[in-house]
Design a protein around this motif. Structure first.
Motif, PDB file in Angstrom:
ATOM      1  N   TRP A  32       0.826  -1.243  -0.089  1.00 55.98           N
ATOM      2  CA  TRP A  32      -0.103   0.081  -0.022  1.00 55.98           C
ATOM      3  C   TRP A  32       1.007   1.273   0.215  1.00 55.98           C
ATOM      4  O   TRP A  32       1.806   1.314   1.008  1.00 55.98           O
ATOM      5  CB  TRP A  32      -1.026   0.158   1.222  1.00 55.98           C
ATOM      6  CG  TRP A  32      -1.662   1.239   1.234  1.00 55.98           C
ATOM      7  CD1 TRP A  32      -2.918   1.471   0.793  1.00 55.98           C
ATOM      8  CD2 TRP A  32      -1.425   2.274   2.035  1.00 55.98           C
ATOM      9  NE1 TRP A  32      -3.496   2.727   1.106  1.00 55.98           N
ATOM     10  CE2 TRP A  32      -2.851   3.418   1.871  1.00 55.98           C
ATOM     11  CE3 TRP A  32      -0.370   2.852   2.712  1.00 55.98           C
ATOM     12  CZ2 TRP A  32      -2.657   4.676   2.430  1.00 55.98           C
ATOM     13  CZ3 TRP A  32      -0.430   4.162   3.403  1.00 55.98           C
ATOM     14  CH2 TRP A  32      -1.452   4.842   3.298  1.00 55.98           C
ATOM     15  N   ALA A  33       0.618   2.206  -0.858  1.00 55.42           N
ATOM     16  CA  ALA A  33       1.175   3.371  -0.911  1.00 55.42           C
ATOM     17  C   ALA A  33       0.450   4.677  -0.444  1.00 55.42           C
ATOM     18  O   ALA A  33      -0.645   4.605  -0.817  1.00 55.42           O
ATOM     19  CB  ALA A  33       1.741   3.940  -2.178  1.00 55.42           C
ATOM     20  N   PRO A  34       0.970   5.517   0.382  1.00 52.13           N
ATOM     21  CA  PRO A  34       0.130   6.688   1.030  1.00 52.13           C
ATOM     22  C   PRO A  34      -0.419   7.400  -0.053  1.00 52.13           C
ATOM     23  O   PRO A  34      -1.515   8.259  -0.011  1.00 52.13           O
ATOM     24  CB  PRO A  34       0.927   7.198   1.830  1.00 52.13           C
ATOM     25  CG  PRO A  34       2.352   7.002   1.661  1.00 52.13           C
ATOM     26  CD  PRO A  34       2.025   5.613   0.873  1.00 52.13           C
ATOM     27  N   ALA A  38       4.265   7.004  -4.200  1.00 53.82           N
ATOM     28  CA  ALA A  38       5.228   6.839  -2.872  1.00 53.82           C
ATOM     29  C   ALA A  38       5.725   5.545  -2.620  1.00 53.82           C
ATOM     30  O   ALA A  38       5.152   4.574  -3.320  1.00 53.82           O
ATOM     31  CB  ALA A  38       4.280   7.328  -1.716  1.00 53.82           C
ATOM     32  N   ASN A  39       6.634   5.316  -1.786  1.00 49.57           N
ATOM     33  CA  ASN A  39       7.348   4.159  -1.517  1.00 49.57           C
ATOM     34  C   ASN A  39       6.409   3.299  -0.514  1.00 49.57           C
ATOM     35  O   ASN A  39       5.507   4.018   0.355  1.00 49.57           O
ATOM     36  CB  ASN A  39       8.670   4.234  -0.936  1.00 49.57           C
ATOM     37  CG  ASN A  39       9.521   4.694  -1.859  1.00 49.57           C
ATOM     38  OD1 ASN A  39       9.791   4.633  -3.053  1.00 49.57           O
ATOM     39  ND2 ASN A  39      10.651   5.360  -1.185  1.00 49.57           N
ATOM     40  N   THR A  40       6.333   2.005  -0.521  1.00 47.96           N
ATOM     41  CA  THR A  40       5.560   1.255   0.433  1.00 47.96           C
ATOM     42  C   THR A  40       6.615   0.673   1.399  1.00 47.96           C
ATOM     43  O   THR A  40       7.672   0.775   1.428  1.00 47.96           O
ATOM     44  CB  THR A  40       4.956   0.065  -0.081  1.00 47.96           C
ATOM     45  OG1 THR A  40       6.091  -0.887  -0.963  1.00 47.96           O
ATOM     46  CG2 THR A  40       4.198   0.521  -1.574  1.00 47.96           C
ATOM     47  N   VAL A 163       5.201   4.923   7.167  1.00 43.84           N
ATOM     48  CA  VAL A 163       4.153   4.801   6.222  1.00 43.84           C
ATOM     49  C   VAL A 163       3.185   3.564   7.031  1.00 43.84           C
ATOM     50  O   VAL A 163       2.197   3.862   6.729  1.00 43.84           O
ATOM     51  CB  VAL A 163       4.822   4.097   4.909  1.00 43.84           C
ATOM     52  CG1 VAL A 163       3.740   3.647   4.020  1.00 43.84           C
ATOM     53  CG2 VAL A 163       5.472   5.197   4.391  1.00 43.84           C
ATOM     54  N   ARG A 164       3.850   2.779   7.538  1.00 39.09           N
ATOM     55  CA  ARG A 164       2.831   1.527   8.293  1.00 39.09           C
ATOM     56  C   ARG A 164       1.940   2.372   9.232  1.00 39.09           C
ATOM     57  O   ARG A 164       0.683   2.075   9.280  1.00 39.09           O
ATOM     58  CB  ARG A 164       3.874   0.745   9.262  1.00 39.09           C
ATOM     59  CG  ARG A 164       2.806  -0.188  10.088  1.00 39.09           C
ATOM     60  CD  ARG A 164       3.790  -0.850  11.425  1.00 39.09           C
ATOM     61  NE  ARG A 164       2.790  -1.558  12.011  1.00 39.09           N
ATOM     62  CZ  ARG A 164       2.674  -2.732  11.928  1.00 39.09           C
ATOM     63  NH1 ARG A 164       3.686  -3.642  11.271  1.00 39.09           N
ATOM     64  NH2 ARG A 164       2.014  -3.723  12.597  1.00 39.09           N
ATOM     65  N   GLY A 165       2.074   3.435   9.953  1.00 40.98           N
ATOM     66  CA  GLY A 165       1.416   4.153  10.614  1.00 40.98           C
ATOM     67  C   GLY A 165       0.086   5.075   9.900  1.00 40.98           C
ATOM     68  O   GLY A 165      -0.827   5.252  10.470  1.00 40.98           O
TER      69      GLY A 165
END
Length: 168
Positions: A32-34, A38-40, A163-165
């Protein structure tokens, strides 16, 4: 404290950070990319592991990358190309890195980390002065390269945690 012990301490903090960034996520969440382009989480952890694997293998006499010698590439939907570290990847290439789950990321990182830590424990202060890359001015020493890889890995694992958040 000897310099190699300091390096072992720094690199030794990464496995827990990697696990914290990926454990409990699904394969879908890892890709999933924000925002588009963007990087995942999966790409960031794969990339930081590829950087460490590639550089450390190059620094250890006669060593090959674990990416090439192990079964890791298939678990990410990729070929075991030793030159594919993620450096310069486009948004489309980021999306091609598809770990089959957090275990692939943790397993690959822990294998690379174990080799790195074992090797770091053998280094002397004189080893750190060895020039490993003359393409730069000034030439890059082993010590400078190791600090650079550690900094890169630390930065990317922090990005992965961020990104996890954001994952809904």
């Amino acid at each position: 404290m000897r310099v190699n012990e300091l390096l072992v301490e720094g690199y030794g903090r990464l496995p827990e950070l990697v696990r914290g960034a990926v454990e409990g996520l699904s394969a879908q969440q890892l890709t999933w990319a924000p925002t588009p382009g963007a990087n995942t989480v999966g790409w960031l952890v794969w990339h930081l592991t590829r950087v460490q694997d590639g550089h450390v293998a190059e620094l250890i006499d006669g060593a090959e990358q674990l990416w090439v010698t192990g079964d890791w590439a298939g678990r990410f939907g990729l070929d075991p190309d030793p030159g594919n570290t993620g450096y310069g990847h486009t948004a489309a290439q980021v999306q091609l890195v598809r770990p089959d789950g957090p275990e692939a990321l943790v397993g690959y990182f822990e294998a690379v980390s174990a080799r790195t830590l074992e090797w770091l424990a053998t280094l002397t202060e004189q080893d750190l002065d060895r020039v490993v890359d003359e393409a730069w001015d000034p030439p890059v020493t082993l010590g400078v390269r190791l600090v650079s890889v550690l900094g890169d890995d630390t930065q990317h694992v922090g990005q992965a945690a961020y990104v996890r958040g954001l994952i809904p």
